[in-house]
Design a protein around this motif. Sequence first.
Motif, PDB file in Angstrom:
ATOM      1  N   VAL A 121      61.619  84.232 110.983  1.00 31.12           N
ATOM      2  CA  VAL A 121      61.541  82.830 110.563  1.00 31.12           C
ATOM      3  C   VAL A 121      62.158  82.710 109.175  1.00 31.12           C
ATOM      4  CG1 VAL A 121      60.012  80.928 109.927  1.00 31.12           C
ATOM      5  CG2 VAL A 121      59.450  82.367 111.904  1.00 31.12           C
ATOM      6  N   VAL A 122      63.152  81.840 109.045  1.00 34.78           N
ATOM      7  CA  VAL A 122      63.673  81.483 107.718  1.00 34.78           C
ATOM      8  C   VAL A 122      63.098  80.123 107.365  1.00 34.78           C
ATOM      9  CG1 VAL A 122      65.683  80.996 106.293  1.00 34.78           C
ATOM     10  CG2 VAL A 122      65.825  82.752 108.058  1.00 34.78           C
ATOM     11  N   PHE A 123      62.304  80.069 106.306  1.00 32.43           N
ATOM     12  CA  PHE A 123      61.713  78.811 105.868  1.00 32.43           C
ATOM     13  C   PHE A 123      62.184  78.489 104.454  1.00 32.43           C
ATOM     14  CE2 PHE A 123      58.397  76.603 103.406  1.00 32.43           C
ATOM     15  CZ  PHE A 123      58.331  75.422 104.126  1.00 32.43           C
ATOM     16  N   ALA A 124      62.604  77.253 104.260  1.00 33.21           N
ATOM     17  CA  ALA A 124      62.962  76.785 102.912  1.00 33.21           C
ATOM     18  C   ALA A 124      62.689  75.298 102.840  1.00 33.21           C
ATOM     19  CB  ALA A 124      64.431  77.066 102.599  1.00 33.21           C
ATOM     20  N   ARG A 125      62.256  74.856 101.695  1.00 28.60           N
ATOM     21  CA  ARG A 125      62.069  73.423 101.497  1.00 28.60           C
ATOM     22  C   ARG A 125      63.401  72.732 101.245  1.00 28.60           C
ATOM     23  NH1 ARG A 125      57.094  75.148  97.930  1.00 28.60           N
ATOM     24  NH2 ARG A 125      55.331  74.562  99.250  1.00 28.60           N
ATOM     25  N   ASN A 126      64.400  73.516 100.880  1.00 26.53           N
ATOM     26  CA  ASN A 126      65.738  72.972 100.646  1.00 26.53           C
ATOM     27  C   ASN A 126      66.746  74.080 100.922  1.00 26.53           C
ATOM     28  OD1 ASN A 126      68.201  72.062  99.288  1.00 26.53           O
ATOM     29  ND2 ASN A 126      66.921  70.451  98.436  1.00 26.53           N
ATOM     30  N   VAL A 129      72.765  75.508  98.618  1.00 23.65           N
ATOM     31  CA  VAL A 129      73.037  76.651  97.734  1.00 23.65           C
ATOM     32  C   VAL A 129      72.676  76.293  96.297  1.00 23.65           C
ATOM     33  CG1 VAL A 129      74.854  78.153  96.829  1.00 23.65           C
ATOM     34  CG2 VAL A 129      74.838  77.536  99.256  1.00 23.65           C
ATOM     35  N   GLY A 130      73.023  75.066  95.880  1.00 23.43           N
ATOM     36  CA  GLY A 130      72.777  74.668  94.498  1.00 23.43           C
ATOM     37  C   GLY A 130      71.308  74.656  94.141  1.00 23.43           C
ATOM     38  N   ILE A 131      70.456  74.154  95.043  1.00 17.65           N
ATOM     39  CA  ILE A 131      69.022  74.123  94.759  1.00 17.65           C
ATOM     40  C   ILE A 131      68.476  75.528  94.637  1.00 17.65           C
ATOM     41  CG2 ILE A 131      66.787  73.737  95.904  1.00 17.65           C
ATOM     42  CD1 ILE A 131      67.622  71.337  94.357  1.00 17.65           C
ATOM     43  N   ALA A 164      55.500  63.204  99.187  1.00 13.03           N
ATOM     44  CA  ALA A 164      55.773  63.074  97.759  1.00 13.03           C
ATOM     45  C   ALA A 164      54.692  63.811  96.978  1.00 13.03           C
ATOM     46  CB  ALA A 164      55.802  61.596  97.353  1.00 13.03           C
ATOM     47  N   PRO A 165      55.063  64.631  95.996  1.00 10.67           N
ATOM     48  CA  PRO A 165      56.431  65.004  95.648  1.00 10.67           C
ATOM     49  C   PRO A 165      57.131  65.726  96.795  1.00 10.67           C
ATOM     50  CG  PRO A 165      54.869  65.712  93.949  1.00 10.67           C
ATOM     51  CD  PRO A 165      54.077  65.316  95.150  1.00 10.67           C
ATOM     52  N   SER A 166      58.441  65.769  96.724  1.00 12.01           N
ATOM     53  CA  SER A 166      59.211  66.435  97.765  1.00 12.01           C
ATOM     54  C   SER A 166      58.899  67.929  97.777  1.00 12.01           C
ATOM     55  CB  SER A 166      60.708  66.236  97.517  1.00 12.01           C
ATOM     56  OG  SER A 166      61.125  66.954  96.364  1.00 12.01           O
ATOM     57  N   GLY A 167      59.175  68.542  98.915  1.00 14.20           N
ATOM     58  CA  GLY A 167      58.992  69.990  99.003  1.00 14.20           C
ATOM     59  C   GLY A 167      59.833  70.727  97.991  1.00 14.20           C
ATOM     60  N   THR A 168      61.032  70.215  97.732  1.00 12.51           N
ATOM     61  CA  THR A 168      61.908  70.870  96.749  1.00 12.51           C
ATOM     62  C   THR A 168      61.326  70.771  95.351  1.00 12.51           C
ATOM     63  OG1 THR A 168      63.843  70.370  98.106  1.00 12.51           O
ATOM     64  CG2 THR A 168      64.231  70.923  95.792  1.00 12.51           C
ATOM     65  N   ALA A 169      60.788  69.605  94.993  1.00 15.12           N
ATOM     66  CA  ALA A 169      60.161  69.457  93.675  1.00 15.12           C
ATOM     67  C   ALA A 169      59.015  70.449  93.512  1.00 15.12           C
ATOM     68  CB  ALA A 169      59.665  68.028  93.487  1.00 15.12           C
ATOM     69  N   LEU A 170      58.205  70.582  94.554  1.00 14.28           N
ATOM     70  CA  LEU A 170      57.101  71.533  94.502  1.00 14.28           C
ATOM     71  C   LEU A 170      57.611  72.965  94.392  1.00 14.28           C
ATOM     72  CD1 LEU A 170      54.759  69.947  97.184  1.00 14.28           C
ATOM     73  CD2 LEU A 170      54.379  69.994  94.707  1.00 14.28           C
ATOM     74  N   ALA A 171      58.709  73.267  95.094  1.00 18.15           N
ATOM     75  CA  ALA A 171      59.287  74.604  95.002  1.00 18.15           C
ATOM     76  C   ALA A 171      59.747  74.900  93.573  1.00 18.15           C
ATOM     77  CB  ALA A 171      60.452  74.748  95.974  1.00 18.15           C
ATOM     78  N   LEU A 172      60.318  73.904  92.909  1.00 22.73           N
ATOM     79  CA  LEU A 172      60.727  74.086  91.510  1.00 22.73           C
ATOM     80  C   LEU A 172      59.508  74.335  90.630  1.00 22.73           C
ATOM     81  CD1 LEU A 172      63.406  71.248  91.233  1.00 22.73           C
ATOM     82  CD2 LEU A 172      63.848  73.714  91.170  1.00 22.73           C
ATOM     83  N   GLY A 173      58.459  73.526  90.830  1.00 16.14           N
ATOM     84  CA  GLY A 173      57.247  73.716  90.038  1.00 16.14           C
ATOM     85  C   GLY A 173      56.609  75.069  90.283  1.00 16.14           C
ATOM     86  N   ARG A 238      73.784  64.859 103.248  1.00 15.47           N
ATOM     87  CA  ARG A 238      72.884  65.746 103.980  1.00 15.47           C
ATOM     88  C   ARG A 238      73.618  66.950 104.542  1.00 15.47           C
ATOM     89  NH1 ARG A 238      70.897  60.619 105.151  1.00 15.47           N
ATOM     90  NH2 ARG A 238      68.713  60.299 104.563  1.00 15.47           N
ATOM     91  N   MET A 239      74.937  66.871 104.608  1.00 23.71           N
ATOM     92  CA  MET A 239      75.713  67.994 105.112  1.00 23.71           C
ATOM     93  C   MET A 239      75.494  69.242 104.258  1.00 23.71           C
ATOM     94  SD  MET A 239      77.615  69.096 107.517  1.00 23.71           S
ATOM     95  CE  MET A 239      78.114  67.599 108.380  1.00 23.71           C
ATOM     96  N   THR A 240      75.196  69.050 102.979  1.00 22.10           N
ATOM     97  CA  THR A 240      74.899  70.188 102.101  1.00 22.10           C
ATOM     98  C   THR A 240      73.741  71.001 102.653  1.00 22.10           C
ATOM     99  OG1 THR A 240      75.659  68.980 100.150  1.00 22.10           O
ATOM    100  CG2 THR A 240      74.183  70.840  99.769  1.00 22.10           C
ATOM    101  N   PHE A 241      72.670  70.321 103.054  1.00 22.95           N
ATOM    102  CA  PHE A 241      71.499  71.010 103.595  1.00 22.95           C
ATOM    103  C   PHE A 241      71.793  71.595 104.972  1.00 22.95           C
ATOM    104  CE2 PHE A 241      69.800  67.049 101.422  1.00 22.95           C
ATOM    105  CZ  PHE A 241      69.738  67.646 100.175  1.00 22.95           C
TER     106      PHE A 241
END
Length: 268
Positions: A121-126, A129-131, A164-173, A238-241
Amino acid sequence: MSARVGVLGANGRMGQVLLAATNNDGDTQLAGAYVRAHSQLLGVNVNNVVKGLSEHAEGLAFSAFDEQSQCDVLIDFTLPAGMLAHLDIAVAKGTPMVIGTTGLDEQQMQRLYDASEHIPVVFARNFSVGINLLLNLVQTAAQKMGDDADIEVFEAHHRHKIDAPSGTALALGEAIAEAKQWQHDDVAVYDRSQSEQAKSQKEIGYSVLRGGDIVGEHTAYFALMGERLELTHKASSRMTFAQGAVRAAKWVQNKQPGFYTMQEVLEL
């Protein structure tokens, strides 16, 4: 051999972009476009709905996902309940999954960990590549800026985003908290409306904007007296993701069962 990829939630905004990214990647074959069992799109040719697909998608119709579905890898960006139902079938079939579902609680995350004992399983909130580079950068900043920095995370998304907050925001925190050797849940602050005291430097504040068609913006602030460092990522498509998820699908195809992250896919 190209990976035969199935996209779950194929009729959604992100799902349609995932169809295009999978179809147009030279190393993947779009093998399934899965929708709910009662969807009006069942049996409809994918090319009639999603524009810009190559000729390789001709003849592929939207279908329901079940034990008869044949794919090498599944990509799932659906809501938590749907994703978990798909996960059970994937485990039964031994099919690897790439999961970008956000808003998962502790018990739902445990379901992912349990499943990863049986399938990769590959799991990521985002999946951009940039994130994932930003996750590394905020850890460096957290370690180097000192304990007197005020740390805040801001995120903005389109009006339809639910969590909210987004999964990515939480990942940063969480990445910042790990670098500071803090327990994230002890230092996360989501609402100051009832606070009657000045903020502590040992906290990570979150703020959220929802509006329009914003794809995704995230900024980590490290504010000192006299200077401020802002680390920002802005997604314009969204193509980035989707391209990141397809990259993960190719990577995980022949991996052993386990829980993997996009950091591992990118070798960061």
